[in-house]
Design a protein around this motif. Structure first.
Motif, PDB file in Angstrom:
ATOM      1  N   SER A  25      54.222 -74.926 -52.743  1.00 22.03           N
ATOM      2  CA  SER A  25      55.606 -75.111 -53.185  1.00 22.03           C
ATOM      3  C   SER A  25      56.561 -74.990 -52.003  1.00 22.03           C
ATOM      4  O   SER A  25      57.502 -75.781 -51.867  1.00 22.03           O
ATOM      5  CB  SER A  25      55.961 -74.073 -54.256  1.00 22.03           C
ATOM      6  OG  SER A  25      55.140 -74.223 -55.395  1.00 22.03           O
ATOM      7  N   MET A  26      56.324 -73.993 -51.158  1.00 19.71           N
ATOM      8  CA  MET A  26      57.150 -73.807 -49.976  1.00 19.71           C
ATOM      9  C   MET A  26      57.071 -75.032 -49.073  1.00 19.71           C
ATOM     10  O   MET A  26      58.080 -75.510 -48.546  1.00 19.71           O
ATOM     11  CB  MET A  26      56.692 -72.564 -49.213  1.00 19.71           C
ATOM     12  CG  MET A  26      57.445 -72.307 -47.920  1.00 19.71           C
ATOM     13  SD  MET A  26      56.811 -70.843 -47.051  1.00 19.71           S
ATOM     14  CE  MET A  26      55.126 -71.381 -46.644  1.00 19.71           C
ATOM     15  N   ASN A  27      55.873 -75.572 -48.914  1.00 18.01           N
ATOM     16  CA  ASN A  27      55.678 -76.758 -48.086  1.00 18.01           C
ATOM     17  C   ASN A  27      56.446 -77.949 -48.635  1.00 18.01           C
ATOM     18  O   ASN A  27      57.087 -78.703 -47.889  1.00 18.01           O
ATOM     19  CB  ASN A  27      54.181 -77.077 -47.999  1.00 18.01           C
ATOM     20  CG  ASN A  27      53.886 -78.311 -47.166  1.00 18.01           C
ATOM     21  OD1 ASN A  27      53.690 -79.387 -47.702  1.00 18.01           O
ATOM     22  ND2 ASN A  27      53.847 -78.146 -45.858  1.00 18.01           N
ATOM     23  N   SER A  59      60.599 -83.537 -40.292  1.00 15.81           N
ATOM     24  CA  SER A  59      59.968 -83.305 -41.593  1.00 15.81           C
ATOM     25  C   SER A  59      58.463 -83.495 -41.541  1.00 15.81           C
ATOM     26  O   SER A  59      57.743 -83.026 -42.420  1.00 15.81           O
ATOM     27  CB  SER A  59      60.558 -84.251 -42.641  1.00 15.81           C
ATOM     28  OG  SER A  59      60.134 -85.593 -42.431  1.00 15.81           O
ATOM     29  N   HIS A  60      57.962 -84.184 -40.504  1.00 19.50           N
ATOM     30  CA  HIS A  60      56.521 -84.363 -40.353  1.00 19.50           C
ATOM     31  C   HIS A  60      55.897 -83.281 -39.479  1.00 19.50           C
ATOM     32  O   HIS A  60      54.730 -82.945 -39.650  1.00 19.50           O
ATOM     33  CB  HIS A  60      56.230 -85.737 -39.738  1.00 19.50           C
ATOM     34  CG  HIS A  60      56.421 -86.869 -40.679  1.00 19.50           C
ATOM     35  ND1 HIS A  60      56.464 -88.187 -40.270  1.00 19.50           N
ATOM     36  CD2 HIS A  60      56.597 -86.902 -42.018  1.00 19.50           C
ATOM     37  CE1 HIS A  60      56.647 -88.964 -41.321  1.00 19.50           C
ATOM     38  NE2 HIS A  60      56.736 -88.200 -42.387  1.00 19.50           N
ATOM     39  N   ILE A  61      56.663 -82.729 -38.545  1.00 16.93           N
ATOM     40  CA  ILE A  61      56.116 -81.763 -37.590  1.00 16.93           C
ATOM     41  C   ILE A  61      56.151 -80.335 -38.124  1.00 16.93           C
ATOM     42  O   ILE A  61      55.171 -79.590 -38.025  1.00 16.93           O
ATOM     43  CB  ILE A  61      56.877 -81.844 -36.245  1.00 16.93           C
ATOM     44  CG1 ILE A  61      56.610 -83.191 -35.567  1.00 16.93           C
ATOM     45  CG2 ILE A  61      56.479 -80.694 -35.326  1.00 16.93           C
ATOM     46  CD1 ILE A  61      57.389 -83.394 -34.281  1.00 16.93           C
ATOM     47  N   VAL A  62      57.268 -79.924 -38.704  1.00 20.03           N
ATOM     48  CA  VAL A  62      57.450 -78.528 -39.102  1.00 20.03           C
ATOM     49  C   VAL A  62      56.537 -78.101 -40.254  1.00 20.03           C
ATOM     50  O   VAL A  62      55.891 -77.042 -40.168  1.00 20.03           O
ATOM     51  CB  VAL A  62      58.930 -78.255 -39.446  1.00 20.03           C
ATOM     52  CG1 VAL A  62      59.101 -76.834 -39.983  1.00 20.03           C
ATOM     53  CG2 VAL A  62      59.804 -78.459 -38.217  1.00 20.03           C
ATOM     54  N   PRO A  63      56.428 -78.873 -41.373  1.00 15.94           N
ATOM     55  CA  PRO A  63      55.616 -78.400 -42.510  1.00 15.94           C
ATOM     56  C   PRO A  63      54.172 -78.055 -42.170  1.00 15.94           C
ATOM     57  O   PRO A  63      53.692 -76.997 -42.606  1.00 15.94           O
ATOM     58  CB  PRO A  63      55.704 -79.566 -43.512  1.00 15.94           C
ATOM     59  CG  PRO A  63      57.021 -80.196 -43.216  1.00 15.94           C
ATOM     60  CD  PRO A  63      57.164 -80.115 -41.729  1.00 15.94           C
ATOM     61  N   PRO A  64      53.419 -78.882 -41.397  1.00 19.58           N
ATOM     62  CA  PRO A  64      52.041 -78.480 -41.108  1.00 19.58           C
ATOM     63  C   PRO A  64      51.953 -77.241 -40.236  1.00 19.58           C
ATOM     64  O   PRO A  64      51.000 -76.459 -40.363  1.00 19.58           O
ATOM     65  CB  PRO A  64      51.451 -79.711 -40.392  1.00 19.58           C
ATOM     66  CG  PRO A  64      52.623 -80.465 -39.870  1.00 19.58           C
ATOM     67  CD  PRO A  64      53.703 -80.237 -40.872  1.00 19.58           C
ATOM     68  N   LEU A  65      52.930 -77.032 -39.365  1.00 14.82           N
ATOM     69  CA  LEU A  65      52.923 -75.820 -38.550  1.00 14.82           C
ATOM     70  C   LEU A  65      53.144 -74.585 -39.434  1.00 14.82           C
ATOM     71  O   LEU A  65      52.486 -73.554 -39.250  1.00 14.82           O
ATOM     72  CB  LEU A  65      54.013 -75.907 -37.478  1.00 14.82           C
ATOM     73  CG  LEU A  65      53.836 -77.010 -36.427  1.00 14.82           C
ATOM     74  CD1 LEU A  65      54.990 -76.987 -35.428  1.00 14.82           C
ATOM     75  CD2 LEU A  65      52.502 -76.862 -35.696  1.00 14.82           C
ATOM     76  N   VAL A  66      54.050 -74.713 -40.399  1.00 11.36           N
ATOM     77  CA  VAL A  66      54.280 -73.614 -41.338  1.00 11.36           C
ATOM     78  C   VAL A  66      53.028 -73.365 -42.176  1.00 11.36           C
ATOM     79  O   VAL A  66      52.634 -72.217 -42.418  1.00 11.36           O
ATOM     80  CB  VAL A  66      55.483 -73.936 -42.248  1.00 11.36           C
ATOM     81  CG1 VAL A  66      55.641 -72.866 -43.333  1.00 11.36           C
ATOM     82  CG2 VAL A  66      56.764 -74.039 -41.428  1.00 11.36           C
ATOM     83  N   MET A  67      52.384 -74.447 -42.622  1.00  9.80           N
ATOM     84  CA  MET A  67      51.156 -74.323 -43.409  1.00  9.80           C
ATOM     85  C   MET A  67      50.062 -73.642 -42.605  1.00  9.80           C
ATOM     86  O   MET A  67      49.335 -72.782 -43.114  1.00  9.80           O
ATOM     87  CB  MET A  67      50.690 -75.706 -43.857  1.00  9.80           C
ATOM     88  CG  MET A  67      51.544 -76.362 -44.914  1.00  9.80           C
ATOM     89  SD  MET A  67      51.183 -75.738 -46.568  1.00  9.80           S
ATOM     90  CE  MET A  67      49.687 -76.635 -46.926  1.00  9.80           C
ATOM     91  N   VAL A  69      50.308 -71.510 -40.103  1.00  9.65           N
ATOM     92  CA  VAL A  69      50.594 -70.084 -39.952  1.00  9.65           C
ATOM     93  C   VAL A  69      50.332 -69.347 -41.265  1.00  9.65           C
ATOM     94  O   VAL A  69      49.685 -68.295 -41.297  1.00  9.65           O
ATOM     95  CB  VAL A  69      52.055 -69.875 -39.502  1.00  9.65           C
ATOM     96  CG1 VAL A  69      52.408 -68.380 -39.520  1.00  9.65           C
ATOM     97  CG2 VAL A  69      52.265 -70.453 -38.112  1.00  9.65           C
ATOM     98  N   ALA A  70      50.807 -69.923 -42.386  1.00  7.00           N
ATOM     99  CA  ALA A  70      50.669 -69.263 -43.689  1.00  7.00           C
ATOM    100  C   ALA A  70      49.210 -69.144 -44.104  1.00  7.00           C
ATOM    101  O   ALA A  70      48.775 -68.101 -44.610  1.00  7.00           O
ATOM    102  CB  ALA A  70      51.457 -70.037 -44.742  1.00  7.00           C
TER     103      ALA A  70
END
Length: 300
Positions: A25-27, A59-67, A69-70
């Motif tokens: 959901s966060m992603n 929008s393409h770079i940040v979400p996978p980096l957050v994923m 780490v999480a």
């Protein structure tokens, strides 16, 4: 963008497998919010298309980096255990995915842009702007809703089938839920679409509301059927799905051509487009339902 977008899809599948719905959901929220925030912010600071480009790239770079780490905080992703022999075996076993699913997805992306090409050619860029606003406003909530429900449905459908040999109960439950979600927006758009767009975006965008009224049923079908069509993957019907995507592309080109060349009407073109796509979605729904109540690995 292609590389990071691919990584994001991989992490989303893994998170879904592990039932990490909070992370998913966060992603989804980050992905949806970054584009307008970055685009508008840079658009106010720098003139030109840089804001749009940077917004999409971010929008393409940040979400996978957050994923990354999480997910890494919760478990070992196993990247240090990579084995080329295992990878080769998996590549052979699932060869139909790059063979049929990859071109299907390419055709699907191209088909999504086909109305823009056709409207631009026959009606001009002003109509394209009206159409894009309509599609963006209708598509954003659909992508958020179907994204969240799709992931839960996929996980449950696979789990139920592995346990009981059938995923029909969760299929029907998801169908009812999505239908209930779709009905009110559909009725509102049909009844008040032009007025809503005129109130929110200004009178000059009333035409986008007319387009929304025409496309309301098509988008409602998309909301309901898109998550359920995952049964084509579970049933290993990727080849059939590939042929359907070819037909979708060709038939949509044909209906736009007929709409403009025969009837010389934007409205008729959009009506034919919406009708054609709705029929195809109905066929997808019936086929998916058939897959849900049969033995997946040997579906008739």
């Amino acid at each position: 963008s292609i590389f990071f977008g691919g990584q994001n899809q991989i992490f989303r599948v893994w998170a879904n497998r592990k039932k990490e719905y909070r992370i998913l959901s966060m992603n989804a929220i980050i992905t949806a919010v970054l584009v307008p925030i970055v685009s508008i912010s840079l658009g106010l600071i720098v003139a030109g298309p840089l804001g749009l480009f940077a917004g999409l790239l971010t929008s393409h770079i940040v979400p996978p980096l957050v994923m990354l780490v999480a997910l890494t905080r919760k478990e070992d992703l196993g990247l240090k255990y990579l084995d080329m022999e295992v990878i080769k075996e998996a590549a052979v076993k699932y060869v139909n995915f790059p063979k049929f699913s990859l071109p299907s997805e390419f055709i699907n992306r191209f088909t999504n842009q086909l109305p823009v090409f056709m409207l631009s050619h026959f009606a001009g860029p002003a109509i394209v702007g009206v159409y894009n606003l309509c599609v963006r406003m209708l598509g954003l909530p659909i992508s958020l809703i179907t994204g969240a429900i799709s992931e839960v449905f996929r996980q449950r459908a696979v789990e139920d089938y592995n346990k009981t040999g059938s995923c029909r109960p969760i299929f029907l439950k998801t169908l009812k839920t999505l239908s209930a979600i779709a009905i009110i927006p559909f009725l509102v758009l049909v009844a008040f679409g032009p007025d809503l767009f005129a109130i929110v975006f200004g009178e000059k965008w009333r035409e986008a509301g007319v387009f929304a009224r025409i496309l309301a049923f098509y988008f409602s079908m998309k909301l309901v059927v898109s998550p359920l069509s995952y049964l084509f993957v579970m049933a290993n019907r990727l080849k059939e799905d590939f042929y359907w995507h070819i037909w979708i592309l060709l038939s949509n080109y044909l209906v736009f051509y007929i709409g403009f060349k025969v009837f010389d009407s934007i409205y008729v073109s959009l009506i034919l487009f919406a009708l054609n796509y709705s029929i195809i979605y109905l066929i997808y729904l019936i086929r998916s339902y058939n897959f849900s109540r049969n033995k997946i690995n040997g579906v008739e």
